[in-house]
Design an enzyme around this catalytic site. Structure first.
Site, PDB file in Angstrom:
ATOM      1  N   ARG A 128      -4.743 -12.230  -9.650  1.00  0.00           N
ATOM      2  CA  ARG A 128      -5.806 -12.973  -9.352  1.00  0.00           C
ATOM      3  C   ARG A 128      -6.598 -12.975 -10.691  1.00  0.00           C
ATOM      4  NH1 ARG A 128      -9.305 -12.374  -4.431  1.00  0.00           N
ATOM      5  NH2 ARG A 128      -8.202  -9.888  -4.310  1.00  0.00           N
ATOM      6  N   ASN A 179       4.146 -17.066  -7.160  1.00  0.00           N
ATOM      7  CA  ASN A 179       4.287 -16.066  -6.414  1.00  0.00           C
ATOM      8  C   ASN A 179       6.102 -15.773  -5.391  1.00  0.00           C
ATOM      9  OD1 ASN A 179       3.411 -14.484  -8.415  1.00  0.00           O
ATOM     10  ND2 ASN A 179       1.769 -13.527  -6.891  1.00  0.00           N
ATOM     11  N   ILE A 237       4.324  -5.554  -2.807  1.00  0.00           N
ATOM     12  CA  ILE A 237       2.757  -5.218  -3.451  1.00  0.00           C
ATOM     13  C   ILE A 237       2.507  -6.641  -3.405  1.00  0.00           C
ATOM     14  CG2 ILE A 237       1.315  -4.164  -4.554  1.00  0.00           C
ATOM     15  CD1 ILE A 237       2.842  -1.912  -5.510  1.00  0.00           C
ATOM     16  N   SER A 238       3.455  -7.429  -4.001  1.00  0.00           N
ATOM     17  CA  SER A 238       2.838  -8.987  -4.551  1.00  0.00           C
ATOM     18  C   SER A 238       1.915  -9.292  -3.643  1.00  0.00           C
ATOM     19  CB  SER A 238       4.228  -9.489  -5.521  1.00  0.00           C
ATOM     20  OG  SER A 238       4.799  -8.047  -5.978  1.00  0.00           O
ATOM     21  N   HIS A 284      -3.695  -9.027   5.087  1.00  0.00           N
ATOM     22  CA  HIS A 284      -4.551  -8.536   3.336  1.00  0.00           C
ATOM     23  C   HIS A 284      -4.991  -9.497   2.712  1.00  0.00           C
ATOM     24  CE1 HIS A 284      -5.809  -6.480   0.206  1.00  0.00           C
ATOM     25  NE2 HIS A 284      -5.044  -7.482  -0.641  1.00  0.00           N
TER      26      HIS A 284
HETATM   27  O1  TXD Z   1      -3.062  -4.205  -1.833  1.00  0.00           O
HETATM   28  C1  TXD Z   1      -2.199  -4.948  -2.643  1.00  0.00           C
HETATM   29  N1  TXD Z   1      -0.842  -5.566  -2.326  1.00  0.00           N
HETATM   30  C2  TXD Z   1      -2.934  -6.016  -3.949  1.00  0.00           C
HETATM   31  C3  TXD Z   1      -1.850  -6.228  -4.831  1.00  0.00           C
HETATM   32  C4  TXD Z   1      -3.945  -4.760  -5.197  1.00  0.00           C
HETATM   33  C5  TXD Z   1      -3.597  -5.270  -5.951  1.00  0.00           C
HETATM   34  C6  TXD Z   1      -3.257  -6.208  -7.071  1.00  0.00           C
HETATM   35  N2  TXD Z   1      -1.739  -7.416  -5.746  1.00  0.00           N
HETATM   36  C7  TXD Z   1      -0.756  -7.681  -6.516  1.00  0.00           C
HETATM   37  O2  TXD Z   1      -0.054  -7.687  -7.155  1.00  0.00           O
HETATM   38  C8  TXD Z   1      -1.505  -8.825  -7.860  1.00  0.00           C
HETATM   39  O3  TXD Z   1      -2.232 -10.542  -7.306  1.00  0.00           O
HETATM   40  C9  TXD Z   1       0.070  -9.006  -8.069  1.00  0.00           C
HETATM   41  O4  TXD Z   1       0.363 -10.254  -7.367  1.00  0.00           O
HETATM   42  C10 TXD Z   1       1.114  -8.001  -7.662  1.00  0.00           C
HETATM   43  C11 TXD Z   1       0.946  -7.527  -9.280  1.00  0.00           C
HETATM   44  O5  TXD Z   1      -0.508  -6.885 -10.251  1.00  0.00           O
HETATM   45  P1  TXD Z   1      -0.953  -6.565 -10.841  1.00  0.00           P
HETATM   46  O6  TXD Z   1      -2.182  -5.936 -11.820  1.00  0.00           O
HETATM   47  O7  TXD Z   1       0.595  -4.993 -10.936  1.00  0.00           O
HETATM   48  O8  TXD Z   1      -0.084  -7.536 -11.987  1.00  0.00           O
HETATM   49  P2  TXD Z   1       0.630  -8.028 -13.824  1.00  0.00           P
HETATM   50  O9  TXD Z   1       0.162  -6.904 -14.436  1.00  0.00           O
HETATM   51  O10 TXD Z   1       0.951  -9.145 -14.295  1.00  0.00           O
HETATM   52  O11 TXD Z   1       2.082  -7.521 -13.377  1.00  0.00           O
HETATM   53  C12 TXD Z   1       2.908  -7.997 -12.944  1.00  0.00           C
HETATM   54  C13 TXD Z   1       4.402  -7.894 -13.716  1.00  0.00           C
HETATM   55  C14 TXD Z   1       4.225  -8.610 -14.651  1.00  0.00           C
HETATM   56  O12 TXD Z   1       4.655  -8.060 -15.783  1.00  0.00           O
HETATM   57  C15 TXD Z   1       5.396  -9.436 -15.577  1.00  0.00           C
HETATM   58  O13 TXD Z   1       5.826 -10.005 -16.438  1.00  0.00           O
HETATM   59  C16 TXD Z   1       6.193  -8.923 -13.902  1.00  0.00           C
HETATM   60  O14 TXD Z   1       5.133  -8.415 -12.841  1.00  0.00           O
HETATM   61  N3  TXD Z   1       7.066 -10.207 -13.028  1.00  0.00           N
HETATM   62  C17 TXD Z   1       8.079 -10.114 -13.276  1.00  0.00           C
HETATM   63  N4  TXD Z   1       8.912  -9.171 -12.754  1.00  0.00           N
HETATM   64  C18 TXD Z   1      10.396  -8.569 -12.433  1.00  0.00           C
HETATM   65  N5  TXD Z   1      10.625  -9.878 -12.069  1.00  0.00           N
HETATM   66  C19 TXD Z   1      10.125 -11.240 -12.094  1.00  0.00           C
HETATM   67  N6  TXD Z   1      10.882 -11.969 -12.365  1.00  0.00           N
HETATM   68  C20 TXD Z   1       8.640 -11.267 -12.788  1.00  0.00           C
HETATM   69  N7  TXD Z   1       8.052 -12.265 -12.850  1.00  0.00           N
HETATM   70  C21 TXD Z   1       6.647 -11.385 -13.326  1.00  0.00           C
END
Ligand code: TXD
Length: 313
Positions: free
Chosen positions: A86, A99, A122-123, A179
């Protein structure tokens, strides 16, 4: 399962949470980490940085950065953060279109490279993403779980401990439901070393803590401006992974697949579960009063509407 004696943990998404989890897992020596991302070089750079920390931290576990799914083959457990996070002004639900596409891709790959693995999702939006992950992989409900309630409960416990000036270890609590803003903190079931919270704080202070818990994610997004919380989500997910991989029998709220429990059929919702070698081993039924039940049902309805917006897999 991984062939070596050491556990293999694949982190799908090497961003803020993924990188932090890799660090925590290395420090705990919970297993060898595969840090996967689609961004070229980034997981490799974070992994190399973590590996170069090992001599100083007296650690012999390994972290391998990769853009190849083949490196994730036969991992024992996956933790999925792949997706976008977000930005200020966005709700968790705003992330669903992007997502969902990412989660479908990830789930198909996990199904192909590690059909016997456990998956912690987690996503966001969490309740929808864990649902999609189970649908696409077809894995049993015990092996696909969402991390949200552990974080929401950790936040509630922190706020209580801070207010009372007590150790966080003394605060036991539970936050149920989806959540999001409809989550259900349960003050009636919160105690401080067995002392009921309601004998320690006024109803006004308790409601203030419950409300701050509901919006705690947004509070951090507003402060950071560039993303969402990552230290606390990472720690909660690793503790869930540890309970599964070490059969610790941790009882914590998680997004678990309900088939009749709490009157909910075929939906992932945050409820207290036991996490062990069998994954989600037990779903615990709490005797909710009318007010708690109404709040839970409202949260379930929000999750149901969110999930109904998912395109059929
Ligand atoms: O309590 C909970 N479940 C929440 C979840 C708490 C906090 C964050 N919440 C969610 O976790 C947040 O809304 C995001 O949807 C995820 C990941 O959070 P983060 O802060 O780690 O996001 P980042 O730093 O953007 O990392 C996401 C990574 C990024 O490096 C992208 O390049 C990668 O995901 N990404 C992928 N990896 C693998 N495969 C694919 N297809 C892909 N697409 C993007």
């Amino acid at each position: 399962m991984a062939t070596s004696a050491r556990r293999k943990i694949a982190l799908i998404g090497a961003g803020n949470i993924g990188g932090t989890m890799a660090h925590i897992i290395l420090e705990k020596d919970l297993g060898d980490v595969i840090l996967f991302d689609v961004v070229d070089g980034m997981p490799q750079g974070k992994a190399l940085d973590l590996m170069e920390m090992r001599p100083t931290a007296h650690l012999d576990g390994t972290v391998t950065g990769t853009n190849s799914w083949d490196d994730c083959r036969d991992a024992d457990l996956f933790i999925v953060t792949a997706g976008i996070a977000r930005k200020p002004g966005m709700s968790r639900d705003d992330l669903i279109a992007t997502n969902s596409r990412i989660m479908t891709d990830v789930a198909n790959h996990i199904k192909e490279v590690a059909p016997a693995a456990f998956i912690i999702v987690i996503s966001n939006p969490l309740d929808a993403m864990v649902t999609l992950c189970k649908r696409v992989t077809g894995f049993p409900k015990q092996r696909v779980v969402g991390m949200a309630g552990a974080l929401d409960t950790s936040r509630f416990r922190h706020f209580v401990a801070e207010e009372l000036g007590v150790s966080v270890d003394n605060v036991s609590a539970s936050v149920m439901g989806g959540h999001g803003d409809t989550m259900v903190p349960l003050p009636r079931f919160c105690s401080v070393a067995g002392i009921p919270l309601q004998s320690l704080l006024t109803a006004e202070r308790i409601e203030a803590i419950a409300n701050r818990t509901r919006v705690a994610g947004g509070e951090i997004v507003k402060l950071l401006k560039t993303g969402s919380a990552f230290y606390s989500p990472a720690a909660c997910a690793v503790r869930m992974a540890e309970s599964i991989l070490l059969d610790r029998k941790w009882v914590t709220p998680c997004a678990a697949y309900l088939e009749g429990e709490y009157g909910v059929q075929g939906l992932y919702v945050g409820v207290p579960v036991t996490l062990g070698a069998g994954g989600v081993e037990t779903i615990h039924i709490i005797d909710l009063n009318d007010e708690e039940r109404a709040a839970f049902d409202k949260s379930v309805q929000h999750v149901r509407e969110l999930v109904s917006s998912l395109t059929p897999a």
